[in-house]
Design a protein around this motif. Structure first.
Motif, PDB file in Angstrom:
ATOM      1  N   GLY A  49      -4.899 -55.336 -10.037  1.00 26.87           N
ATOM      2  CA  GLY A  49      -4.140 -54.106  -9.846  1.00 26.87           C
ATOM      3  C   GLY A  49      -3.002 -54.322  -8.863  1.00 26.87           C
ATOM      4  N   THR A  50      -2.029 -53.437  -8.920  1.00 28.51           N
ATOM      5  CA  THR A  50      -0.901 -53.500  -8.001  1.00 28.51           C
ATOM      6  C   THR A  50      -0.708 -52.129  -7.355  1.00 28.51           C
ATOM      7  OG1 THR A  50       0.634 -53.063  -9.823  1.00 28.51           O
ATOM      8  CG2 THR A  50       0.307 -55.365  -9.202  1.00 28.51           C
ATOM      9  N   VAL A  51       0.050 -52.131  -6.273  1.00 33.51           N
ATOM     10  CA  VAL A  51       0.342 -50.902  -5.542  1.00 33.51           C
ATOM     11  C   VAL A  51       1.850 -50.773  -5.356  1.00 33.51           C
ATOM     12  CG1 VAL A  51      -1.874 -50.830  -4.336  1.00 33.51           C
ATOM     13  CG2 VAL A  51       0.044 -52.060  -3.304  1.00 33.51           C
ATOM     14  N   GLN A  52       2.322 -49.542  -5.350  1.00 30.11           N
ATOM     15  CA  GLN A  52       3.722 -49.223  -5.069  1.00 30.11           C
ATOM     16  C   GLN A  52       3.703 -48.109  -4.031  1.00 30.11           C
ATOM     17  OE1 GLN A  52       5.075 -52.046  -6.866  1.00 30.11           O
ATOM     18  NE2 GLN A  52       6.785 -50.634  -6.917  1.00 30.11           N
ATOM     19  N   ILE A  53       4.647 -48.174  -3.098  1.00 31.04           N
ATOM     20  CA  ILE A  53       4.686 -47.212  -2.002  1.00 31.04           C
ATOM     21  C   ILE A  53       6.015 -46.479  -2.000  1.00 31.04           C
ATOM     22  CG2 ILE A  53       4.593 -46.914   0.507  1.00 31.04           C
ATOM     23  CD1 ILE A  53       3.133 -50.066  -0.807  1.00 31.04           C
ATOM     24  N   ILE A  54       5.938 -45.144  -2.055  1.00 32.89           N
ATOM     25  CA  ILE A  54       7.103 -44.280  -1.886  1.00 32.89           C
ATOM     26  C   ILE A  54       7.054 -43.862  -0.423  1.00 32.89           C
ATOM     27  CG2 ILE A  54       8.330 -42.242  -2.704  1.00 32.89           C
ATOM     28  CD1 ILE A  54       6.291 -42.329  -5.143  1.00 32.89           C
TER      29      ILE A  54
END
Length: 184
Positions: free
Chosen positions: A40-45
């Motif tokens: 899995g991957t994560v993205q941060i706003i």
């Protein structure tokens, strides 16, 4: 989309593994199906005051681009822990307030979860600790300029682009997103 339990791994790579299995077709015949799997991957706003923070990146295999901060989860790592780790590595920042925004299963032929987090009240605590194959510059934008950047050809995350386009069609949803970002 998950890999069926009867699938056999036919390739093990650094990022992707490939699985195959026999699938019964509607007419009773069989066909070999195939799906890739990755961590899995994560993205941060990320927000700081009334600004949205964005990554301007250089990597050896592609032209420079804008994107959200993020990266791959490590084996056994929870999504929020990965988001905090990646954000700290790429920016040298921490956030006081984290919220899961959305989880995507972006591509039907890949077993892959993409977790989007909102990080509010970001502040610098250390220097960046970048991988050898990345250069990251932290840029800040007003909400309106952030939306314009996301919809530009230089922004890399097409799943998030799709979300922004849909929100722009419904002003109430766009305003709710703005309020969610800034904790208003």
């Amino acid at each position: 989309m998950n890999i069926p339990p009867q699938a056999k791994r036919v390739f093990q790579g650094k990022i992707f593994d490939v699985y195959q299995w026999e699938q019964t077709m509607f007419d009773g015949s069989y066909a070999t199906f195939e799906r890739a799997k990755r961590m899995g991957t994560v993205q941060i706003i990320a927000t700081q005051g009334d600004k949205v923070l964005v990554s301007f990146e250089s990597q050896p295999d592609k032209p420079n681009f804008y994107t959200l901060f993020g990266g791959r989860m490590e084996e056994g790592e929870e999504p929020l822990a990965a988001a905090k780790r990646e954000f700290l590595e790429e920016t040298g920042m921490e956030a006081k307030d984290w919220e899961l925004f959305k989880v995507y299963d972006p591509i039907s032929k890949i077993d892959w979860k993409l977790h989007y987090f909102i990080a509010r009240d970001c502040h610098k605590v250390t220097e960046q600790k970048l991988d050898a194959g990345e250069k990251v510059e932290v840029k800040e934008y007003s909400f309106e300029d952030f939306l314009d950047l996301v919809l530009s050809d230089d922004f890399r995350d097409l799943g998030f682009v799709n979300d922004v386009l849909r929100m722009k069609l419904e002003p109430d949803k766009l305003e709710a997103f703005r309020k969610k970002l800034f904790g208003v």
